[in-house]
Motif scaffolding. Structure first.
Motif, PDB file in Angstrom:
ATOM      1  N   UNK A   1     -13.116  88.074 -95.901  1.00 45.56           N
ATOM      2  CA  UNK A   1     -11.647  88.554 -96.766  1.00 45.56           C
ATOM      3  C   UNK A   1     -10.863  88.509 -97.299  1.00 45.56           C
TER       4      UNK A   1
ATOM      5  N   UNK B   1      -9.012  92.524 -99.620  1.00 42.88           N
ATOM      6  CA  UNK B   1      -7.689  92.225-100.180  1.00 42.88           C
ATOM      7  C   UNK B   1      -7.782  92.308-101.405  1.00 42.88           C
TER       8      UNK B   1
ATOM      9  N   UNK C   1     -11.865  77.861 -90.951  1.00 38.99           N
ATOM     10  CA  UNK C   1     -12.612  78.914 -90.240  1.00 38.99           C
ATOM     11  C   UNK C   1     -13.067  77.907 -90.259  1.00 38.99           C
ATOM     12  N   UNK C   2     -13.256  77.229 -91.237  1.00 34.92           N
ATOM     13  CA  UNK C   2     -15.181  75.962 -90.428  1.00 34.92           C
ATOM     14  C   UNK C   2     -14.926  75.891 -88.853  1.00 34.92           C
TER      15      UNK C   2
ATOM     16  N   UNK D   1     -15.309  74.342 -81.782  1.00 32.72           N
ATOM     17  CA  UNK D   1     -15.757  75.532 -80.139  1.00 32.72           C
ATOM     18  C   UNK D   1     -17.298  75.282 -80.463  1.00 32.72           C
TER      19      UNK D   1
ATOM     20  N   UNK E   1      -6.027  83.897 -89.750  1.00 34.72           N
ATOM     21  CA  UNK E   1      -6.447  84.758 -91.651  1.00 34.72           C
ATOM     22  C   UNK E   1      -5.888  85.792 -91.477  1.00 34.72           C
TER      23      UNK E   1
ATOM     24  N   UNK F   1     -14.550  84.047 -94.623  1.00 36.27           N
ATOM     25  CA  UNK F   1     -13.392  83.930 -95.797  1.00 36.27           C
ATOM     26  C   UNK F   1     -13.942  84.863 -96.887  1.00 36.27           C
TER      27      UNK F   1
ATOM     28  N   UNK G   1     -22.665  76.524 -89.148  1.00 35.95           N
ATOM     29  CA  UNK G   1     -20.914  77.099 -88.995  1.00 35.95           C
ATOM     30  C   UNK G   1     -20.117  76.857 -90.402  1.00 35.95           C
TER      31      UNK G   1
ATOM     32  N   UNK H   1     -18.021  80.298 -92.136  1.00 36.59           N
ATOM     33  CA  UNK H   1     -17.067  79.647 -92.146  1.00 36.59           C
ATOM     34  C   UNK H   1     -16.542  80.997 -93.691  1.00 36.59           C
ATOM     35  N   UNK H   2     -17.233  79.786 -94.778  1.00 43.02           N
ATOM     36  CA  UNK H   2     -17.567  80.336 -95.661  1.00 43.02           C
ATOM     37  C   UNK H   2     -17.508  81.913 -96.333  1.00 43.02           C
TER      38      UNK H   2
ATOM     39  N   UNK I   1     -11.740  75.430 -86.772  1.00 41.91           N
ATOM     40  CA  UNK I   1     -12.310  75.839 -85.732  1.00 41.91           C
ATOM     41  C   UNK I   1     -13.866  76.315 -84.767  1.00 41.91           C
ATOM     42  N   UNK I   2     -14.668  76.785 -86.334  1.00 45.52           N
ATOM     43  CA  UNK I   2     -15.874  77.105 -85.768  1.00 45.52           C
ATOM     44  C   UNK I   2     -16.775  75.536 -85.667  1.00 45.52           C
ATOM     45  N   UNK I   3     -16.340  74.226 -85.657  1.00 47.95           N
ATOM     46  CA  UNK I   3     -16.403  72.994 -85.232  1.00 47.95           C
ATOM     47  C   UNK I   3     -15.956  72.995 -84.307  1.00 47.95           C
TER      48      UNK I   3
ATOM     49  N   UNK J   1     -19.089  83.722 -80.873  1.00 41.27           N
ATOM     50  CA  UNK J   1     -18.123  83.305 -81.615  1.00 41.27           C
ATOM     51  C   UNK J   1     -19.143  81.964 -81.992  1.00 41.27           C
ATOM     52  N   UNK J   2     -19.536  81.044 -81.500  1.00 40.07           N
ATOM     53  CA  UNK J   2     -20.536  80.059 -82.218  1.00 40.07           C
ATOM     54  C   UNK J   2     -21.682  80.542 -80.768  1.00 40.07           C
TER      55      UNK J   2
ATOM     56  N   UNK K   1      -9.106  80.852 -85.843  1.00 46.11           N
ATOM     57  CA  UNK K   1     -10.066  81.770 -86.056  1.00 46.11           C
ATOM     58  C   UNK K   1      -9.299  83.184 -86.764  1.00 46.11           C
ATOM     59  N   UNK K   2      -9.010  83.871 -85.228  1.00 42.51           N
ATOM     60  CA  UNK K   2      -8.809  85.550 -86.109  1.00 42.51           C
ATOM     61  C   UNK K   2      -7.501  85.782 -86.355  1.00 42.51           C
TER      62      UNK K   2
ATOM     63  N   UNK L   1      -8.706  78.500 -96.433  1.00 40.05           N
ATOM     64  CA  UNK L   1      -9.023  79.487 -96.654  1.00 40.05           C
ATOM     65  C   UNK L   1     -10.685  78.997 -95.327  1.00 40.05           C
ATOM     66  N   UNK L   2     -11.788  78.742 -96.180  1.00 37.73           N
ATOM     67  CA  UNK L   2     -13.009  78.343 -95.572  1.00 37.73           C
ATOM     68  C   UNK L   2     -12.906  76.809 -94.734  1.00 37.73           C
TER      69      UNK L   2
ATOM     70  N   UNK M   1      -9.729  77.549 -80.644  1.00 40.11           N
ATOM     71  CA  UNK M   1     -10.069  77.969 -81.808  1.00 40.11           C
ATOM     72  C   UNK M   1     -10.491  79.550 -82.123  1.00 40.11           C
ATOM     73  N   UNK M   2     -10.969  79.814 -80.683  1.00 39.26           N
ATOM     74  CA  UNK M   2     -10.537  81.638 -81.654  1.00 39.26           C
ATOM     75  C   UNK M   2      -9.554  82.184 -82.273  1.00 39.26           C
TER      76      UNK M   2
ATOM     77  N   UNK N   1      -4.561  85.925 -95.360  1.00 37.77           N
ATOM     78  CA  UNK N   1      -4.553  87.747 -96.043  1.00 37.77           C
ATOM     79  C   UNK N   1      -3.536  87.915 -96.434  1.00 37.77           C
TER      80      UNK N   1
END
Lengths: 251, 219
Positions: B127, B131, A189-190, A196, A221, B124, B116, B120-121, A192-194, B106-107, A217-218, A185-186, A213-214, A225
């Protein structure tokens, strides 16, 4: 008619037949599982249909939406419908032993390990977006087709390895599965940020990359989840049992 | 009128008569105002009413204390509540400040790859905390093992702790983004961190009440 329509239409029909047969023989199988399996198979057929594929080819956001449905949401539904358990209800008992022997084979156990599944999933995505593979995919239909099959199969393998309800002996422990899930998961997310921030893949216009990428990301997840919740539920159910005789006592 | 303290009015482990004679779960100032048998249970001849009376008679006869039949898990309740508090606060931050107000993005253009990745970590982990906290709390309520009073305390402690962590580590040390891109940033930072401290203080007050057995909710 594409291969996806044939394969997933046939699988959905097979599941419905098995559900009906199990019901007729008095061994019920929940209706929501049938709905889940058929819905997921139809979702894959829908996003792999020509108009949606055209959108995905022209627009990076479309590509991301197709990837999201075919690689994360629909595989989760397919796996959570427990197709193997339903199949084993409909065949003689010695097929169950055969299935267990098959799943216990060393190559299958290595392939079904969470680490392998996560590497196939996230590693494949990193290779696709961070290198020039994405533009190669857009210019080669055969490679694109192979890649879409890879998305679907790797997504199913990952969901099954993390929290699959089907019988599988000698599964890795809950700690392993949770750790792999959190790391992947991390990584998602990473990534998608990279994408963008550093404009990957470079052959796509920057605003499309940022919006895609957004979305990744959103929206990505949510199925993650859900997978984490299903795994956490397995853990708390084994850790906190119903106290004996507590039901129906409280006035 | 001086209110009776709750620990005087309702003992922590109710005697088995108290389970059936009406002091169980009453507001403390109402204890003693009603007749000893003000809660006789369902009356009538229906199946459920007669089954209820039969069961109560059985437990009174055998001397089983029903309040002790389920083990209350203080630590697990606290853990679930803290995880939920962290997760909800992170979600509020993400939805309110990133999406609705769009005070930060976002960034940012000056983020490094490592910052970044840590973002992201952290995202996560938030989240996953939400949960796991939700699954654990649901299960504790399903089995009736939740401890009264520790839910609210843990929730507020988790929220305040996350707010403070976000304000100090994310905004200042990692430099992922600021609260808002304006000149008088100090005011915004102070408000952000003081809100976290206030939540922590209320959570600590609730925790002390729960430890003394004076939790606001006894259920």
């Amino acid at each position: 008619m594409s291969g996806f329509t044939l394969v997933f239409g046939a699988l959905a029909a097979l599941y419905a037949w098995g559900w009906w047969r199990a019901k007729r023989r008095g061994r019920g199988w929940p209706l929501w599982r049938l709905a889940l399996f058929v819905g997921s198979a139809l979702a894959i057929v829908a996003v792999m249909s020509p108009p949606s594929m055209q959108w995905a080819h022209d627009d990076f956001r479309g590509h991301m939406a197709v990837h999201l449905v075919a690689g994360m949401i629909a595989p989760l539904g397919l796996v959570m419908a427990a197709p193997v358990s339903l199949a084993l209800k409909n065949v003689p008992a010695h097929w169950g032993r055969r299935w267990v022997r098959f799943v216990s084979l060393p190559p299958i156990r290595v392939l079904g390990h969470p680490v392998t599944a996560a590497l196939l999933n996230i590693g494949g995505m990193m290779a696709l977006y961070l290198t020039d593979l994405y533009s190669a995919m857009r210019h080669s239909p055969g490679f694109a087709l192979w890649l879409h099959w890879h998305f679907v199969v790797a997504g199913c393998l990952f969901s099954w390895a993390i929290a699959g309800p089907d019988p599988a002996p000698r599964r890795p422990s809950l700690e392993w599965r949770f750790g792999v899930l959190v790391v992947s998961m991390a990584a998602h997310a990473t990534l998608s940020k990279w994408m963008a921030r550093f404009h990957f893949p470079a052959s796509v216009p920057l605003d499309q990359v940022q919006q895609g990428a957004e979305l990744m990301f959103y929206a990505g997840e949510l199925p993650e989840a859900l997978l984490a919740y299903l795994l956490a539920r397995q853990w708390v159910r084994s850790r906190y049992r119903e106290p004996a005789g507590a039901r129906g006592v409280t006035p | 009128m001086i209110l009776q303290r709750q620990e005087d009015a309702v003992p922590r482990k109710e005697s088995r008569e108290a389970m059936f004679t009406g002091t169980h779960g009453r507001m403390p100032w109402r204890v003693g105002k009603e007749s000893p048998r003000s809660n006789p249970g369902p009356s009538g001849r229906g199946f459920f009413a007669s089954a209820w009376r039969r069961e109560v008679k059985t437990y009174l006869h055998e001397g089983i204390d029903m309040s002790e039949r389920v083990q209350r898990r203080t630590g697990a309740t606290m853990l679930a509540a803290v995880l939920l508090g962290i997760g909800i606060m992170a979600a509020l931050d993400e939805i309110g400040f990133h999406q609705v107000l769009a005070w930060h993005h976002f960034v940012e253009t000056d983020n490094s790859a490592l910052a970044l990745a840590s973002d992201g970590l952290l995202h996560t982990l938030e989240l996953v905390m939400l949960v796991i906290g939700g699954a654990l709390m649901l299960r504790l309520h399903e089995t009736g093992q939740h401890a009264p009073g520790y839910r609210g305390a843990g929730f507020l402690l988790g929220m305040g702790g996350f707010q403070l962590f976000d304000g100090i580590v994310d905004h200042k040390i990692l430099g992922l983004h600021q609260v808002r891109y304006v000149d008088n940033l100090l005011v915004y930072d102070l408000c952000w961190n003081l809100a976290g401290l206030l939540l922590l203080a209320i959570g600590y007050w609730l925790l002390r009440r729960a430890r003394r057995g004076e939790a606001l909710s006894q259920r």
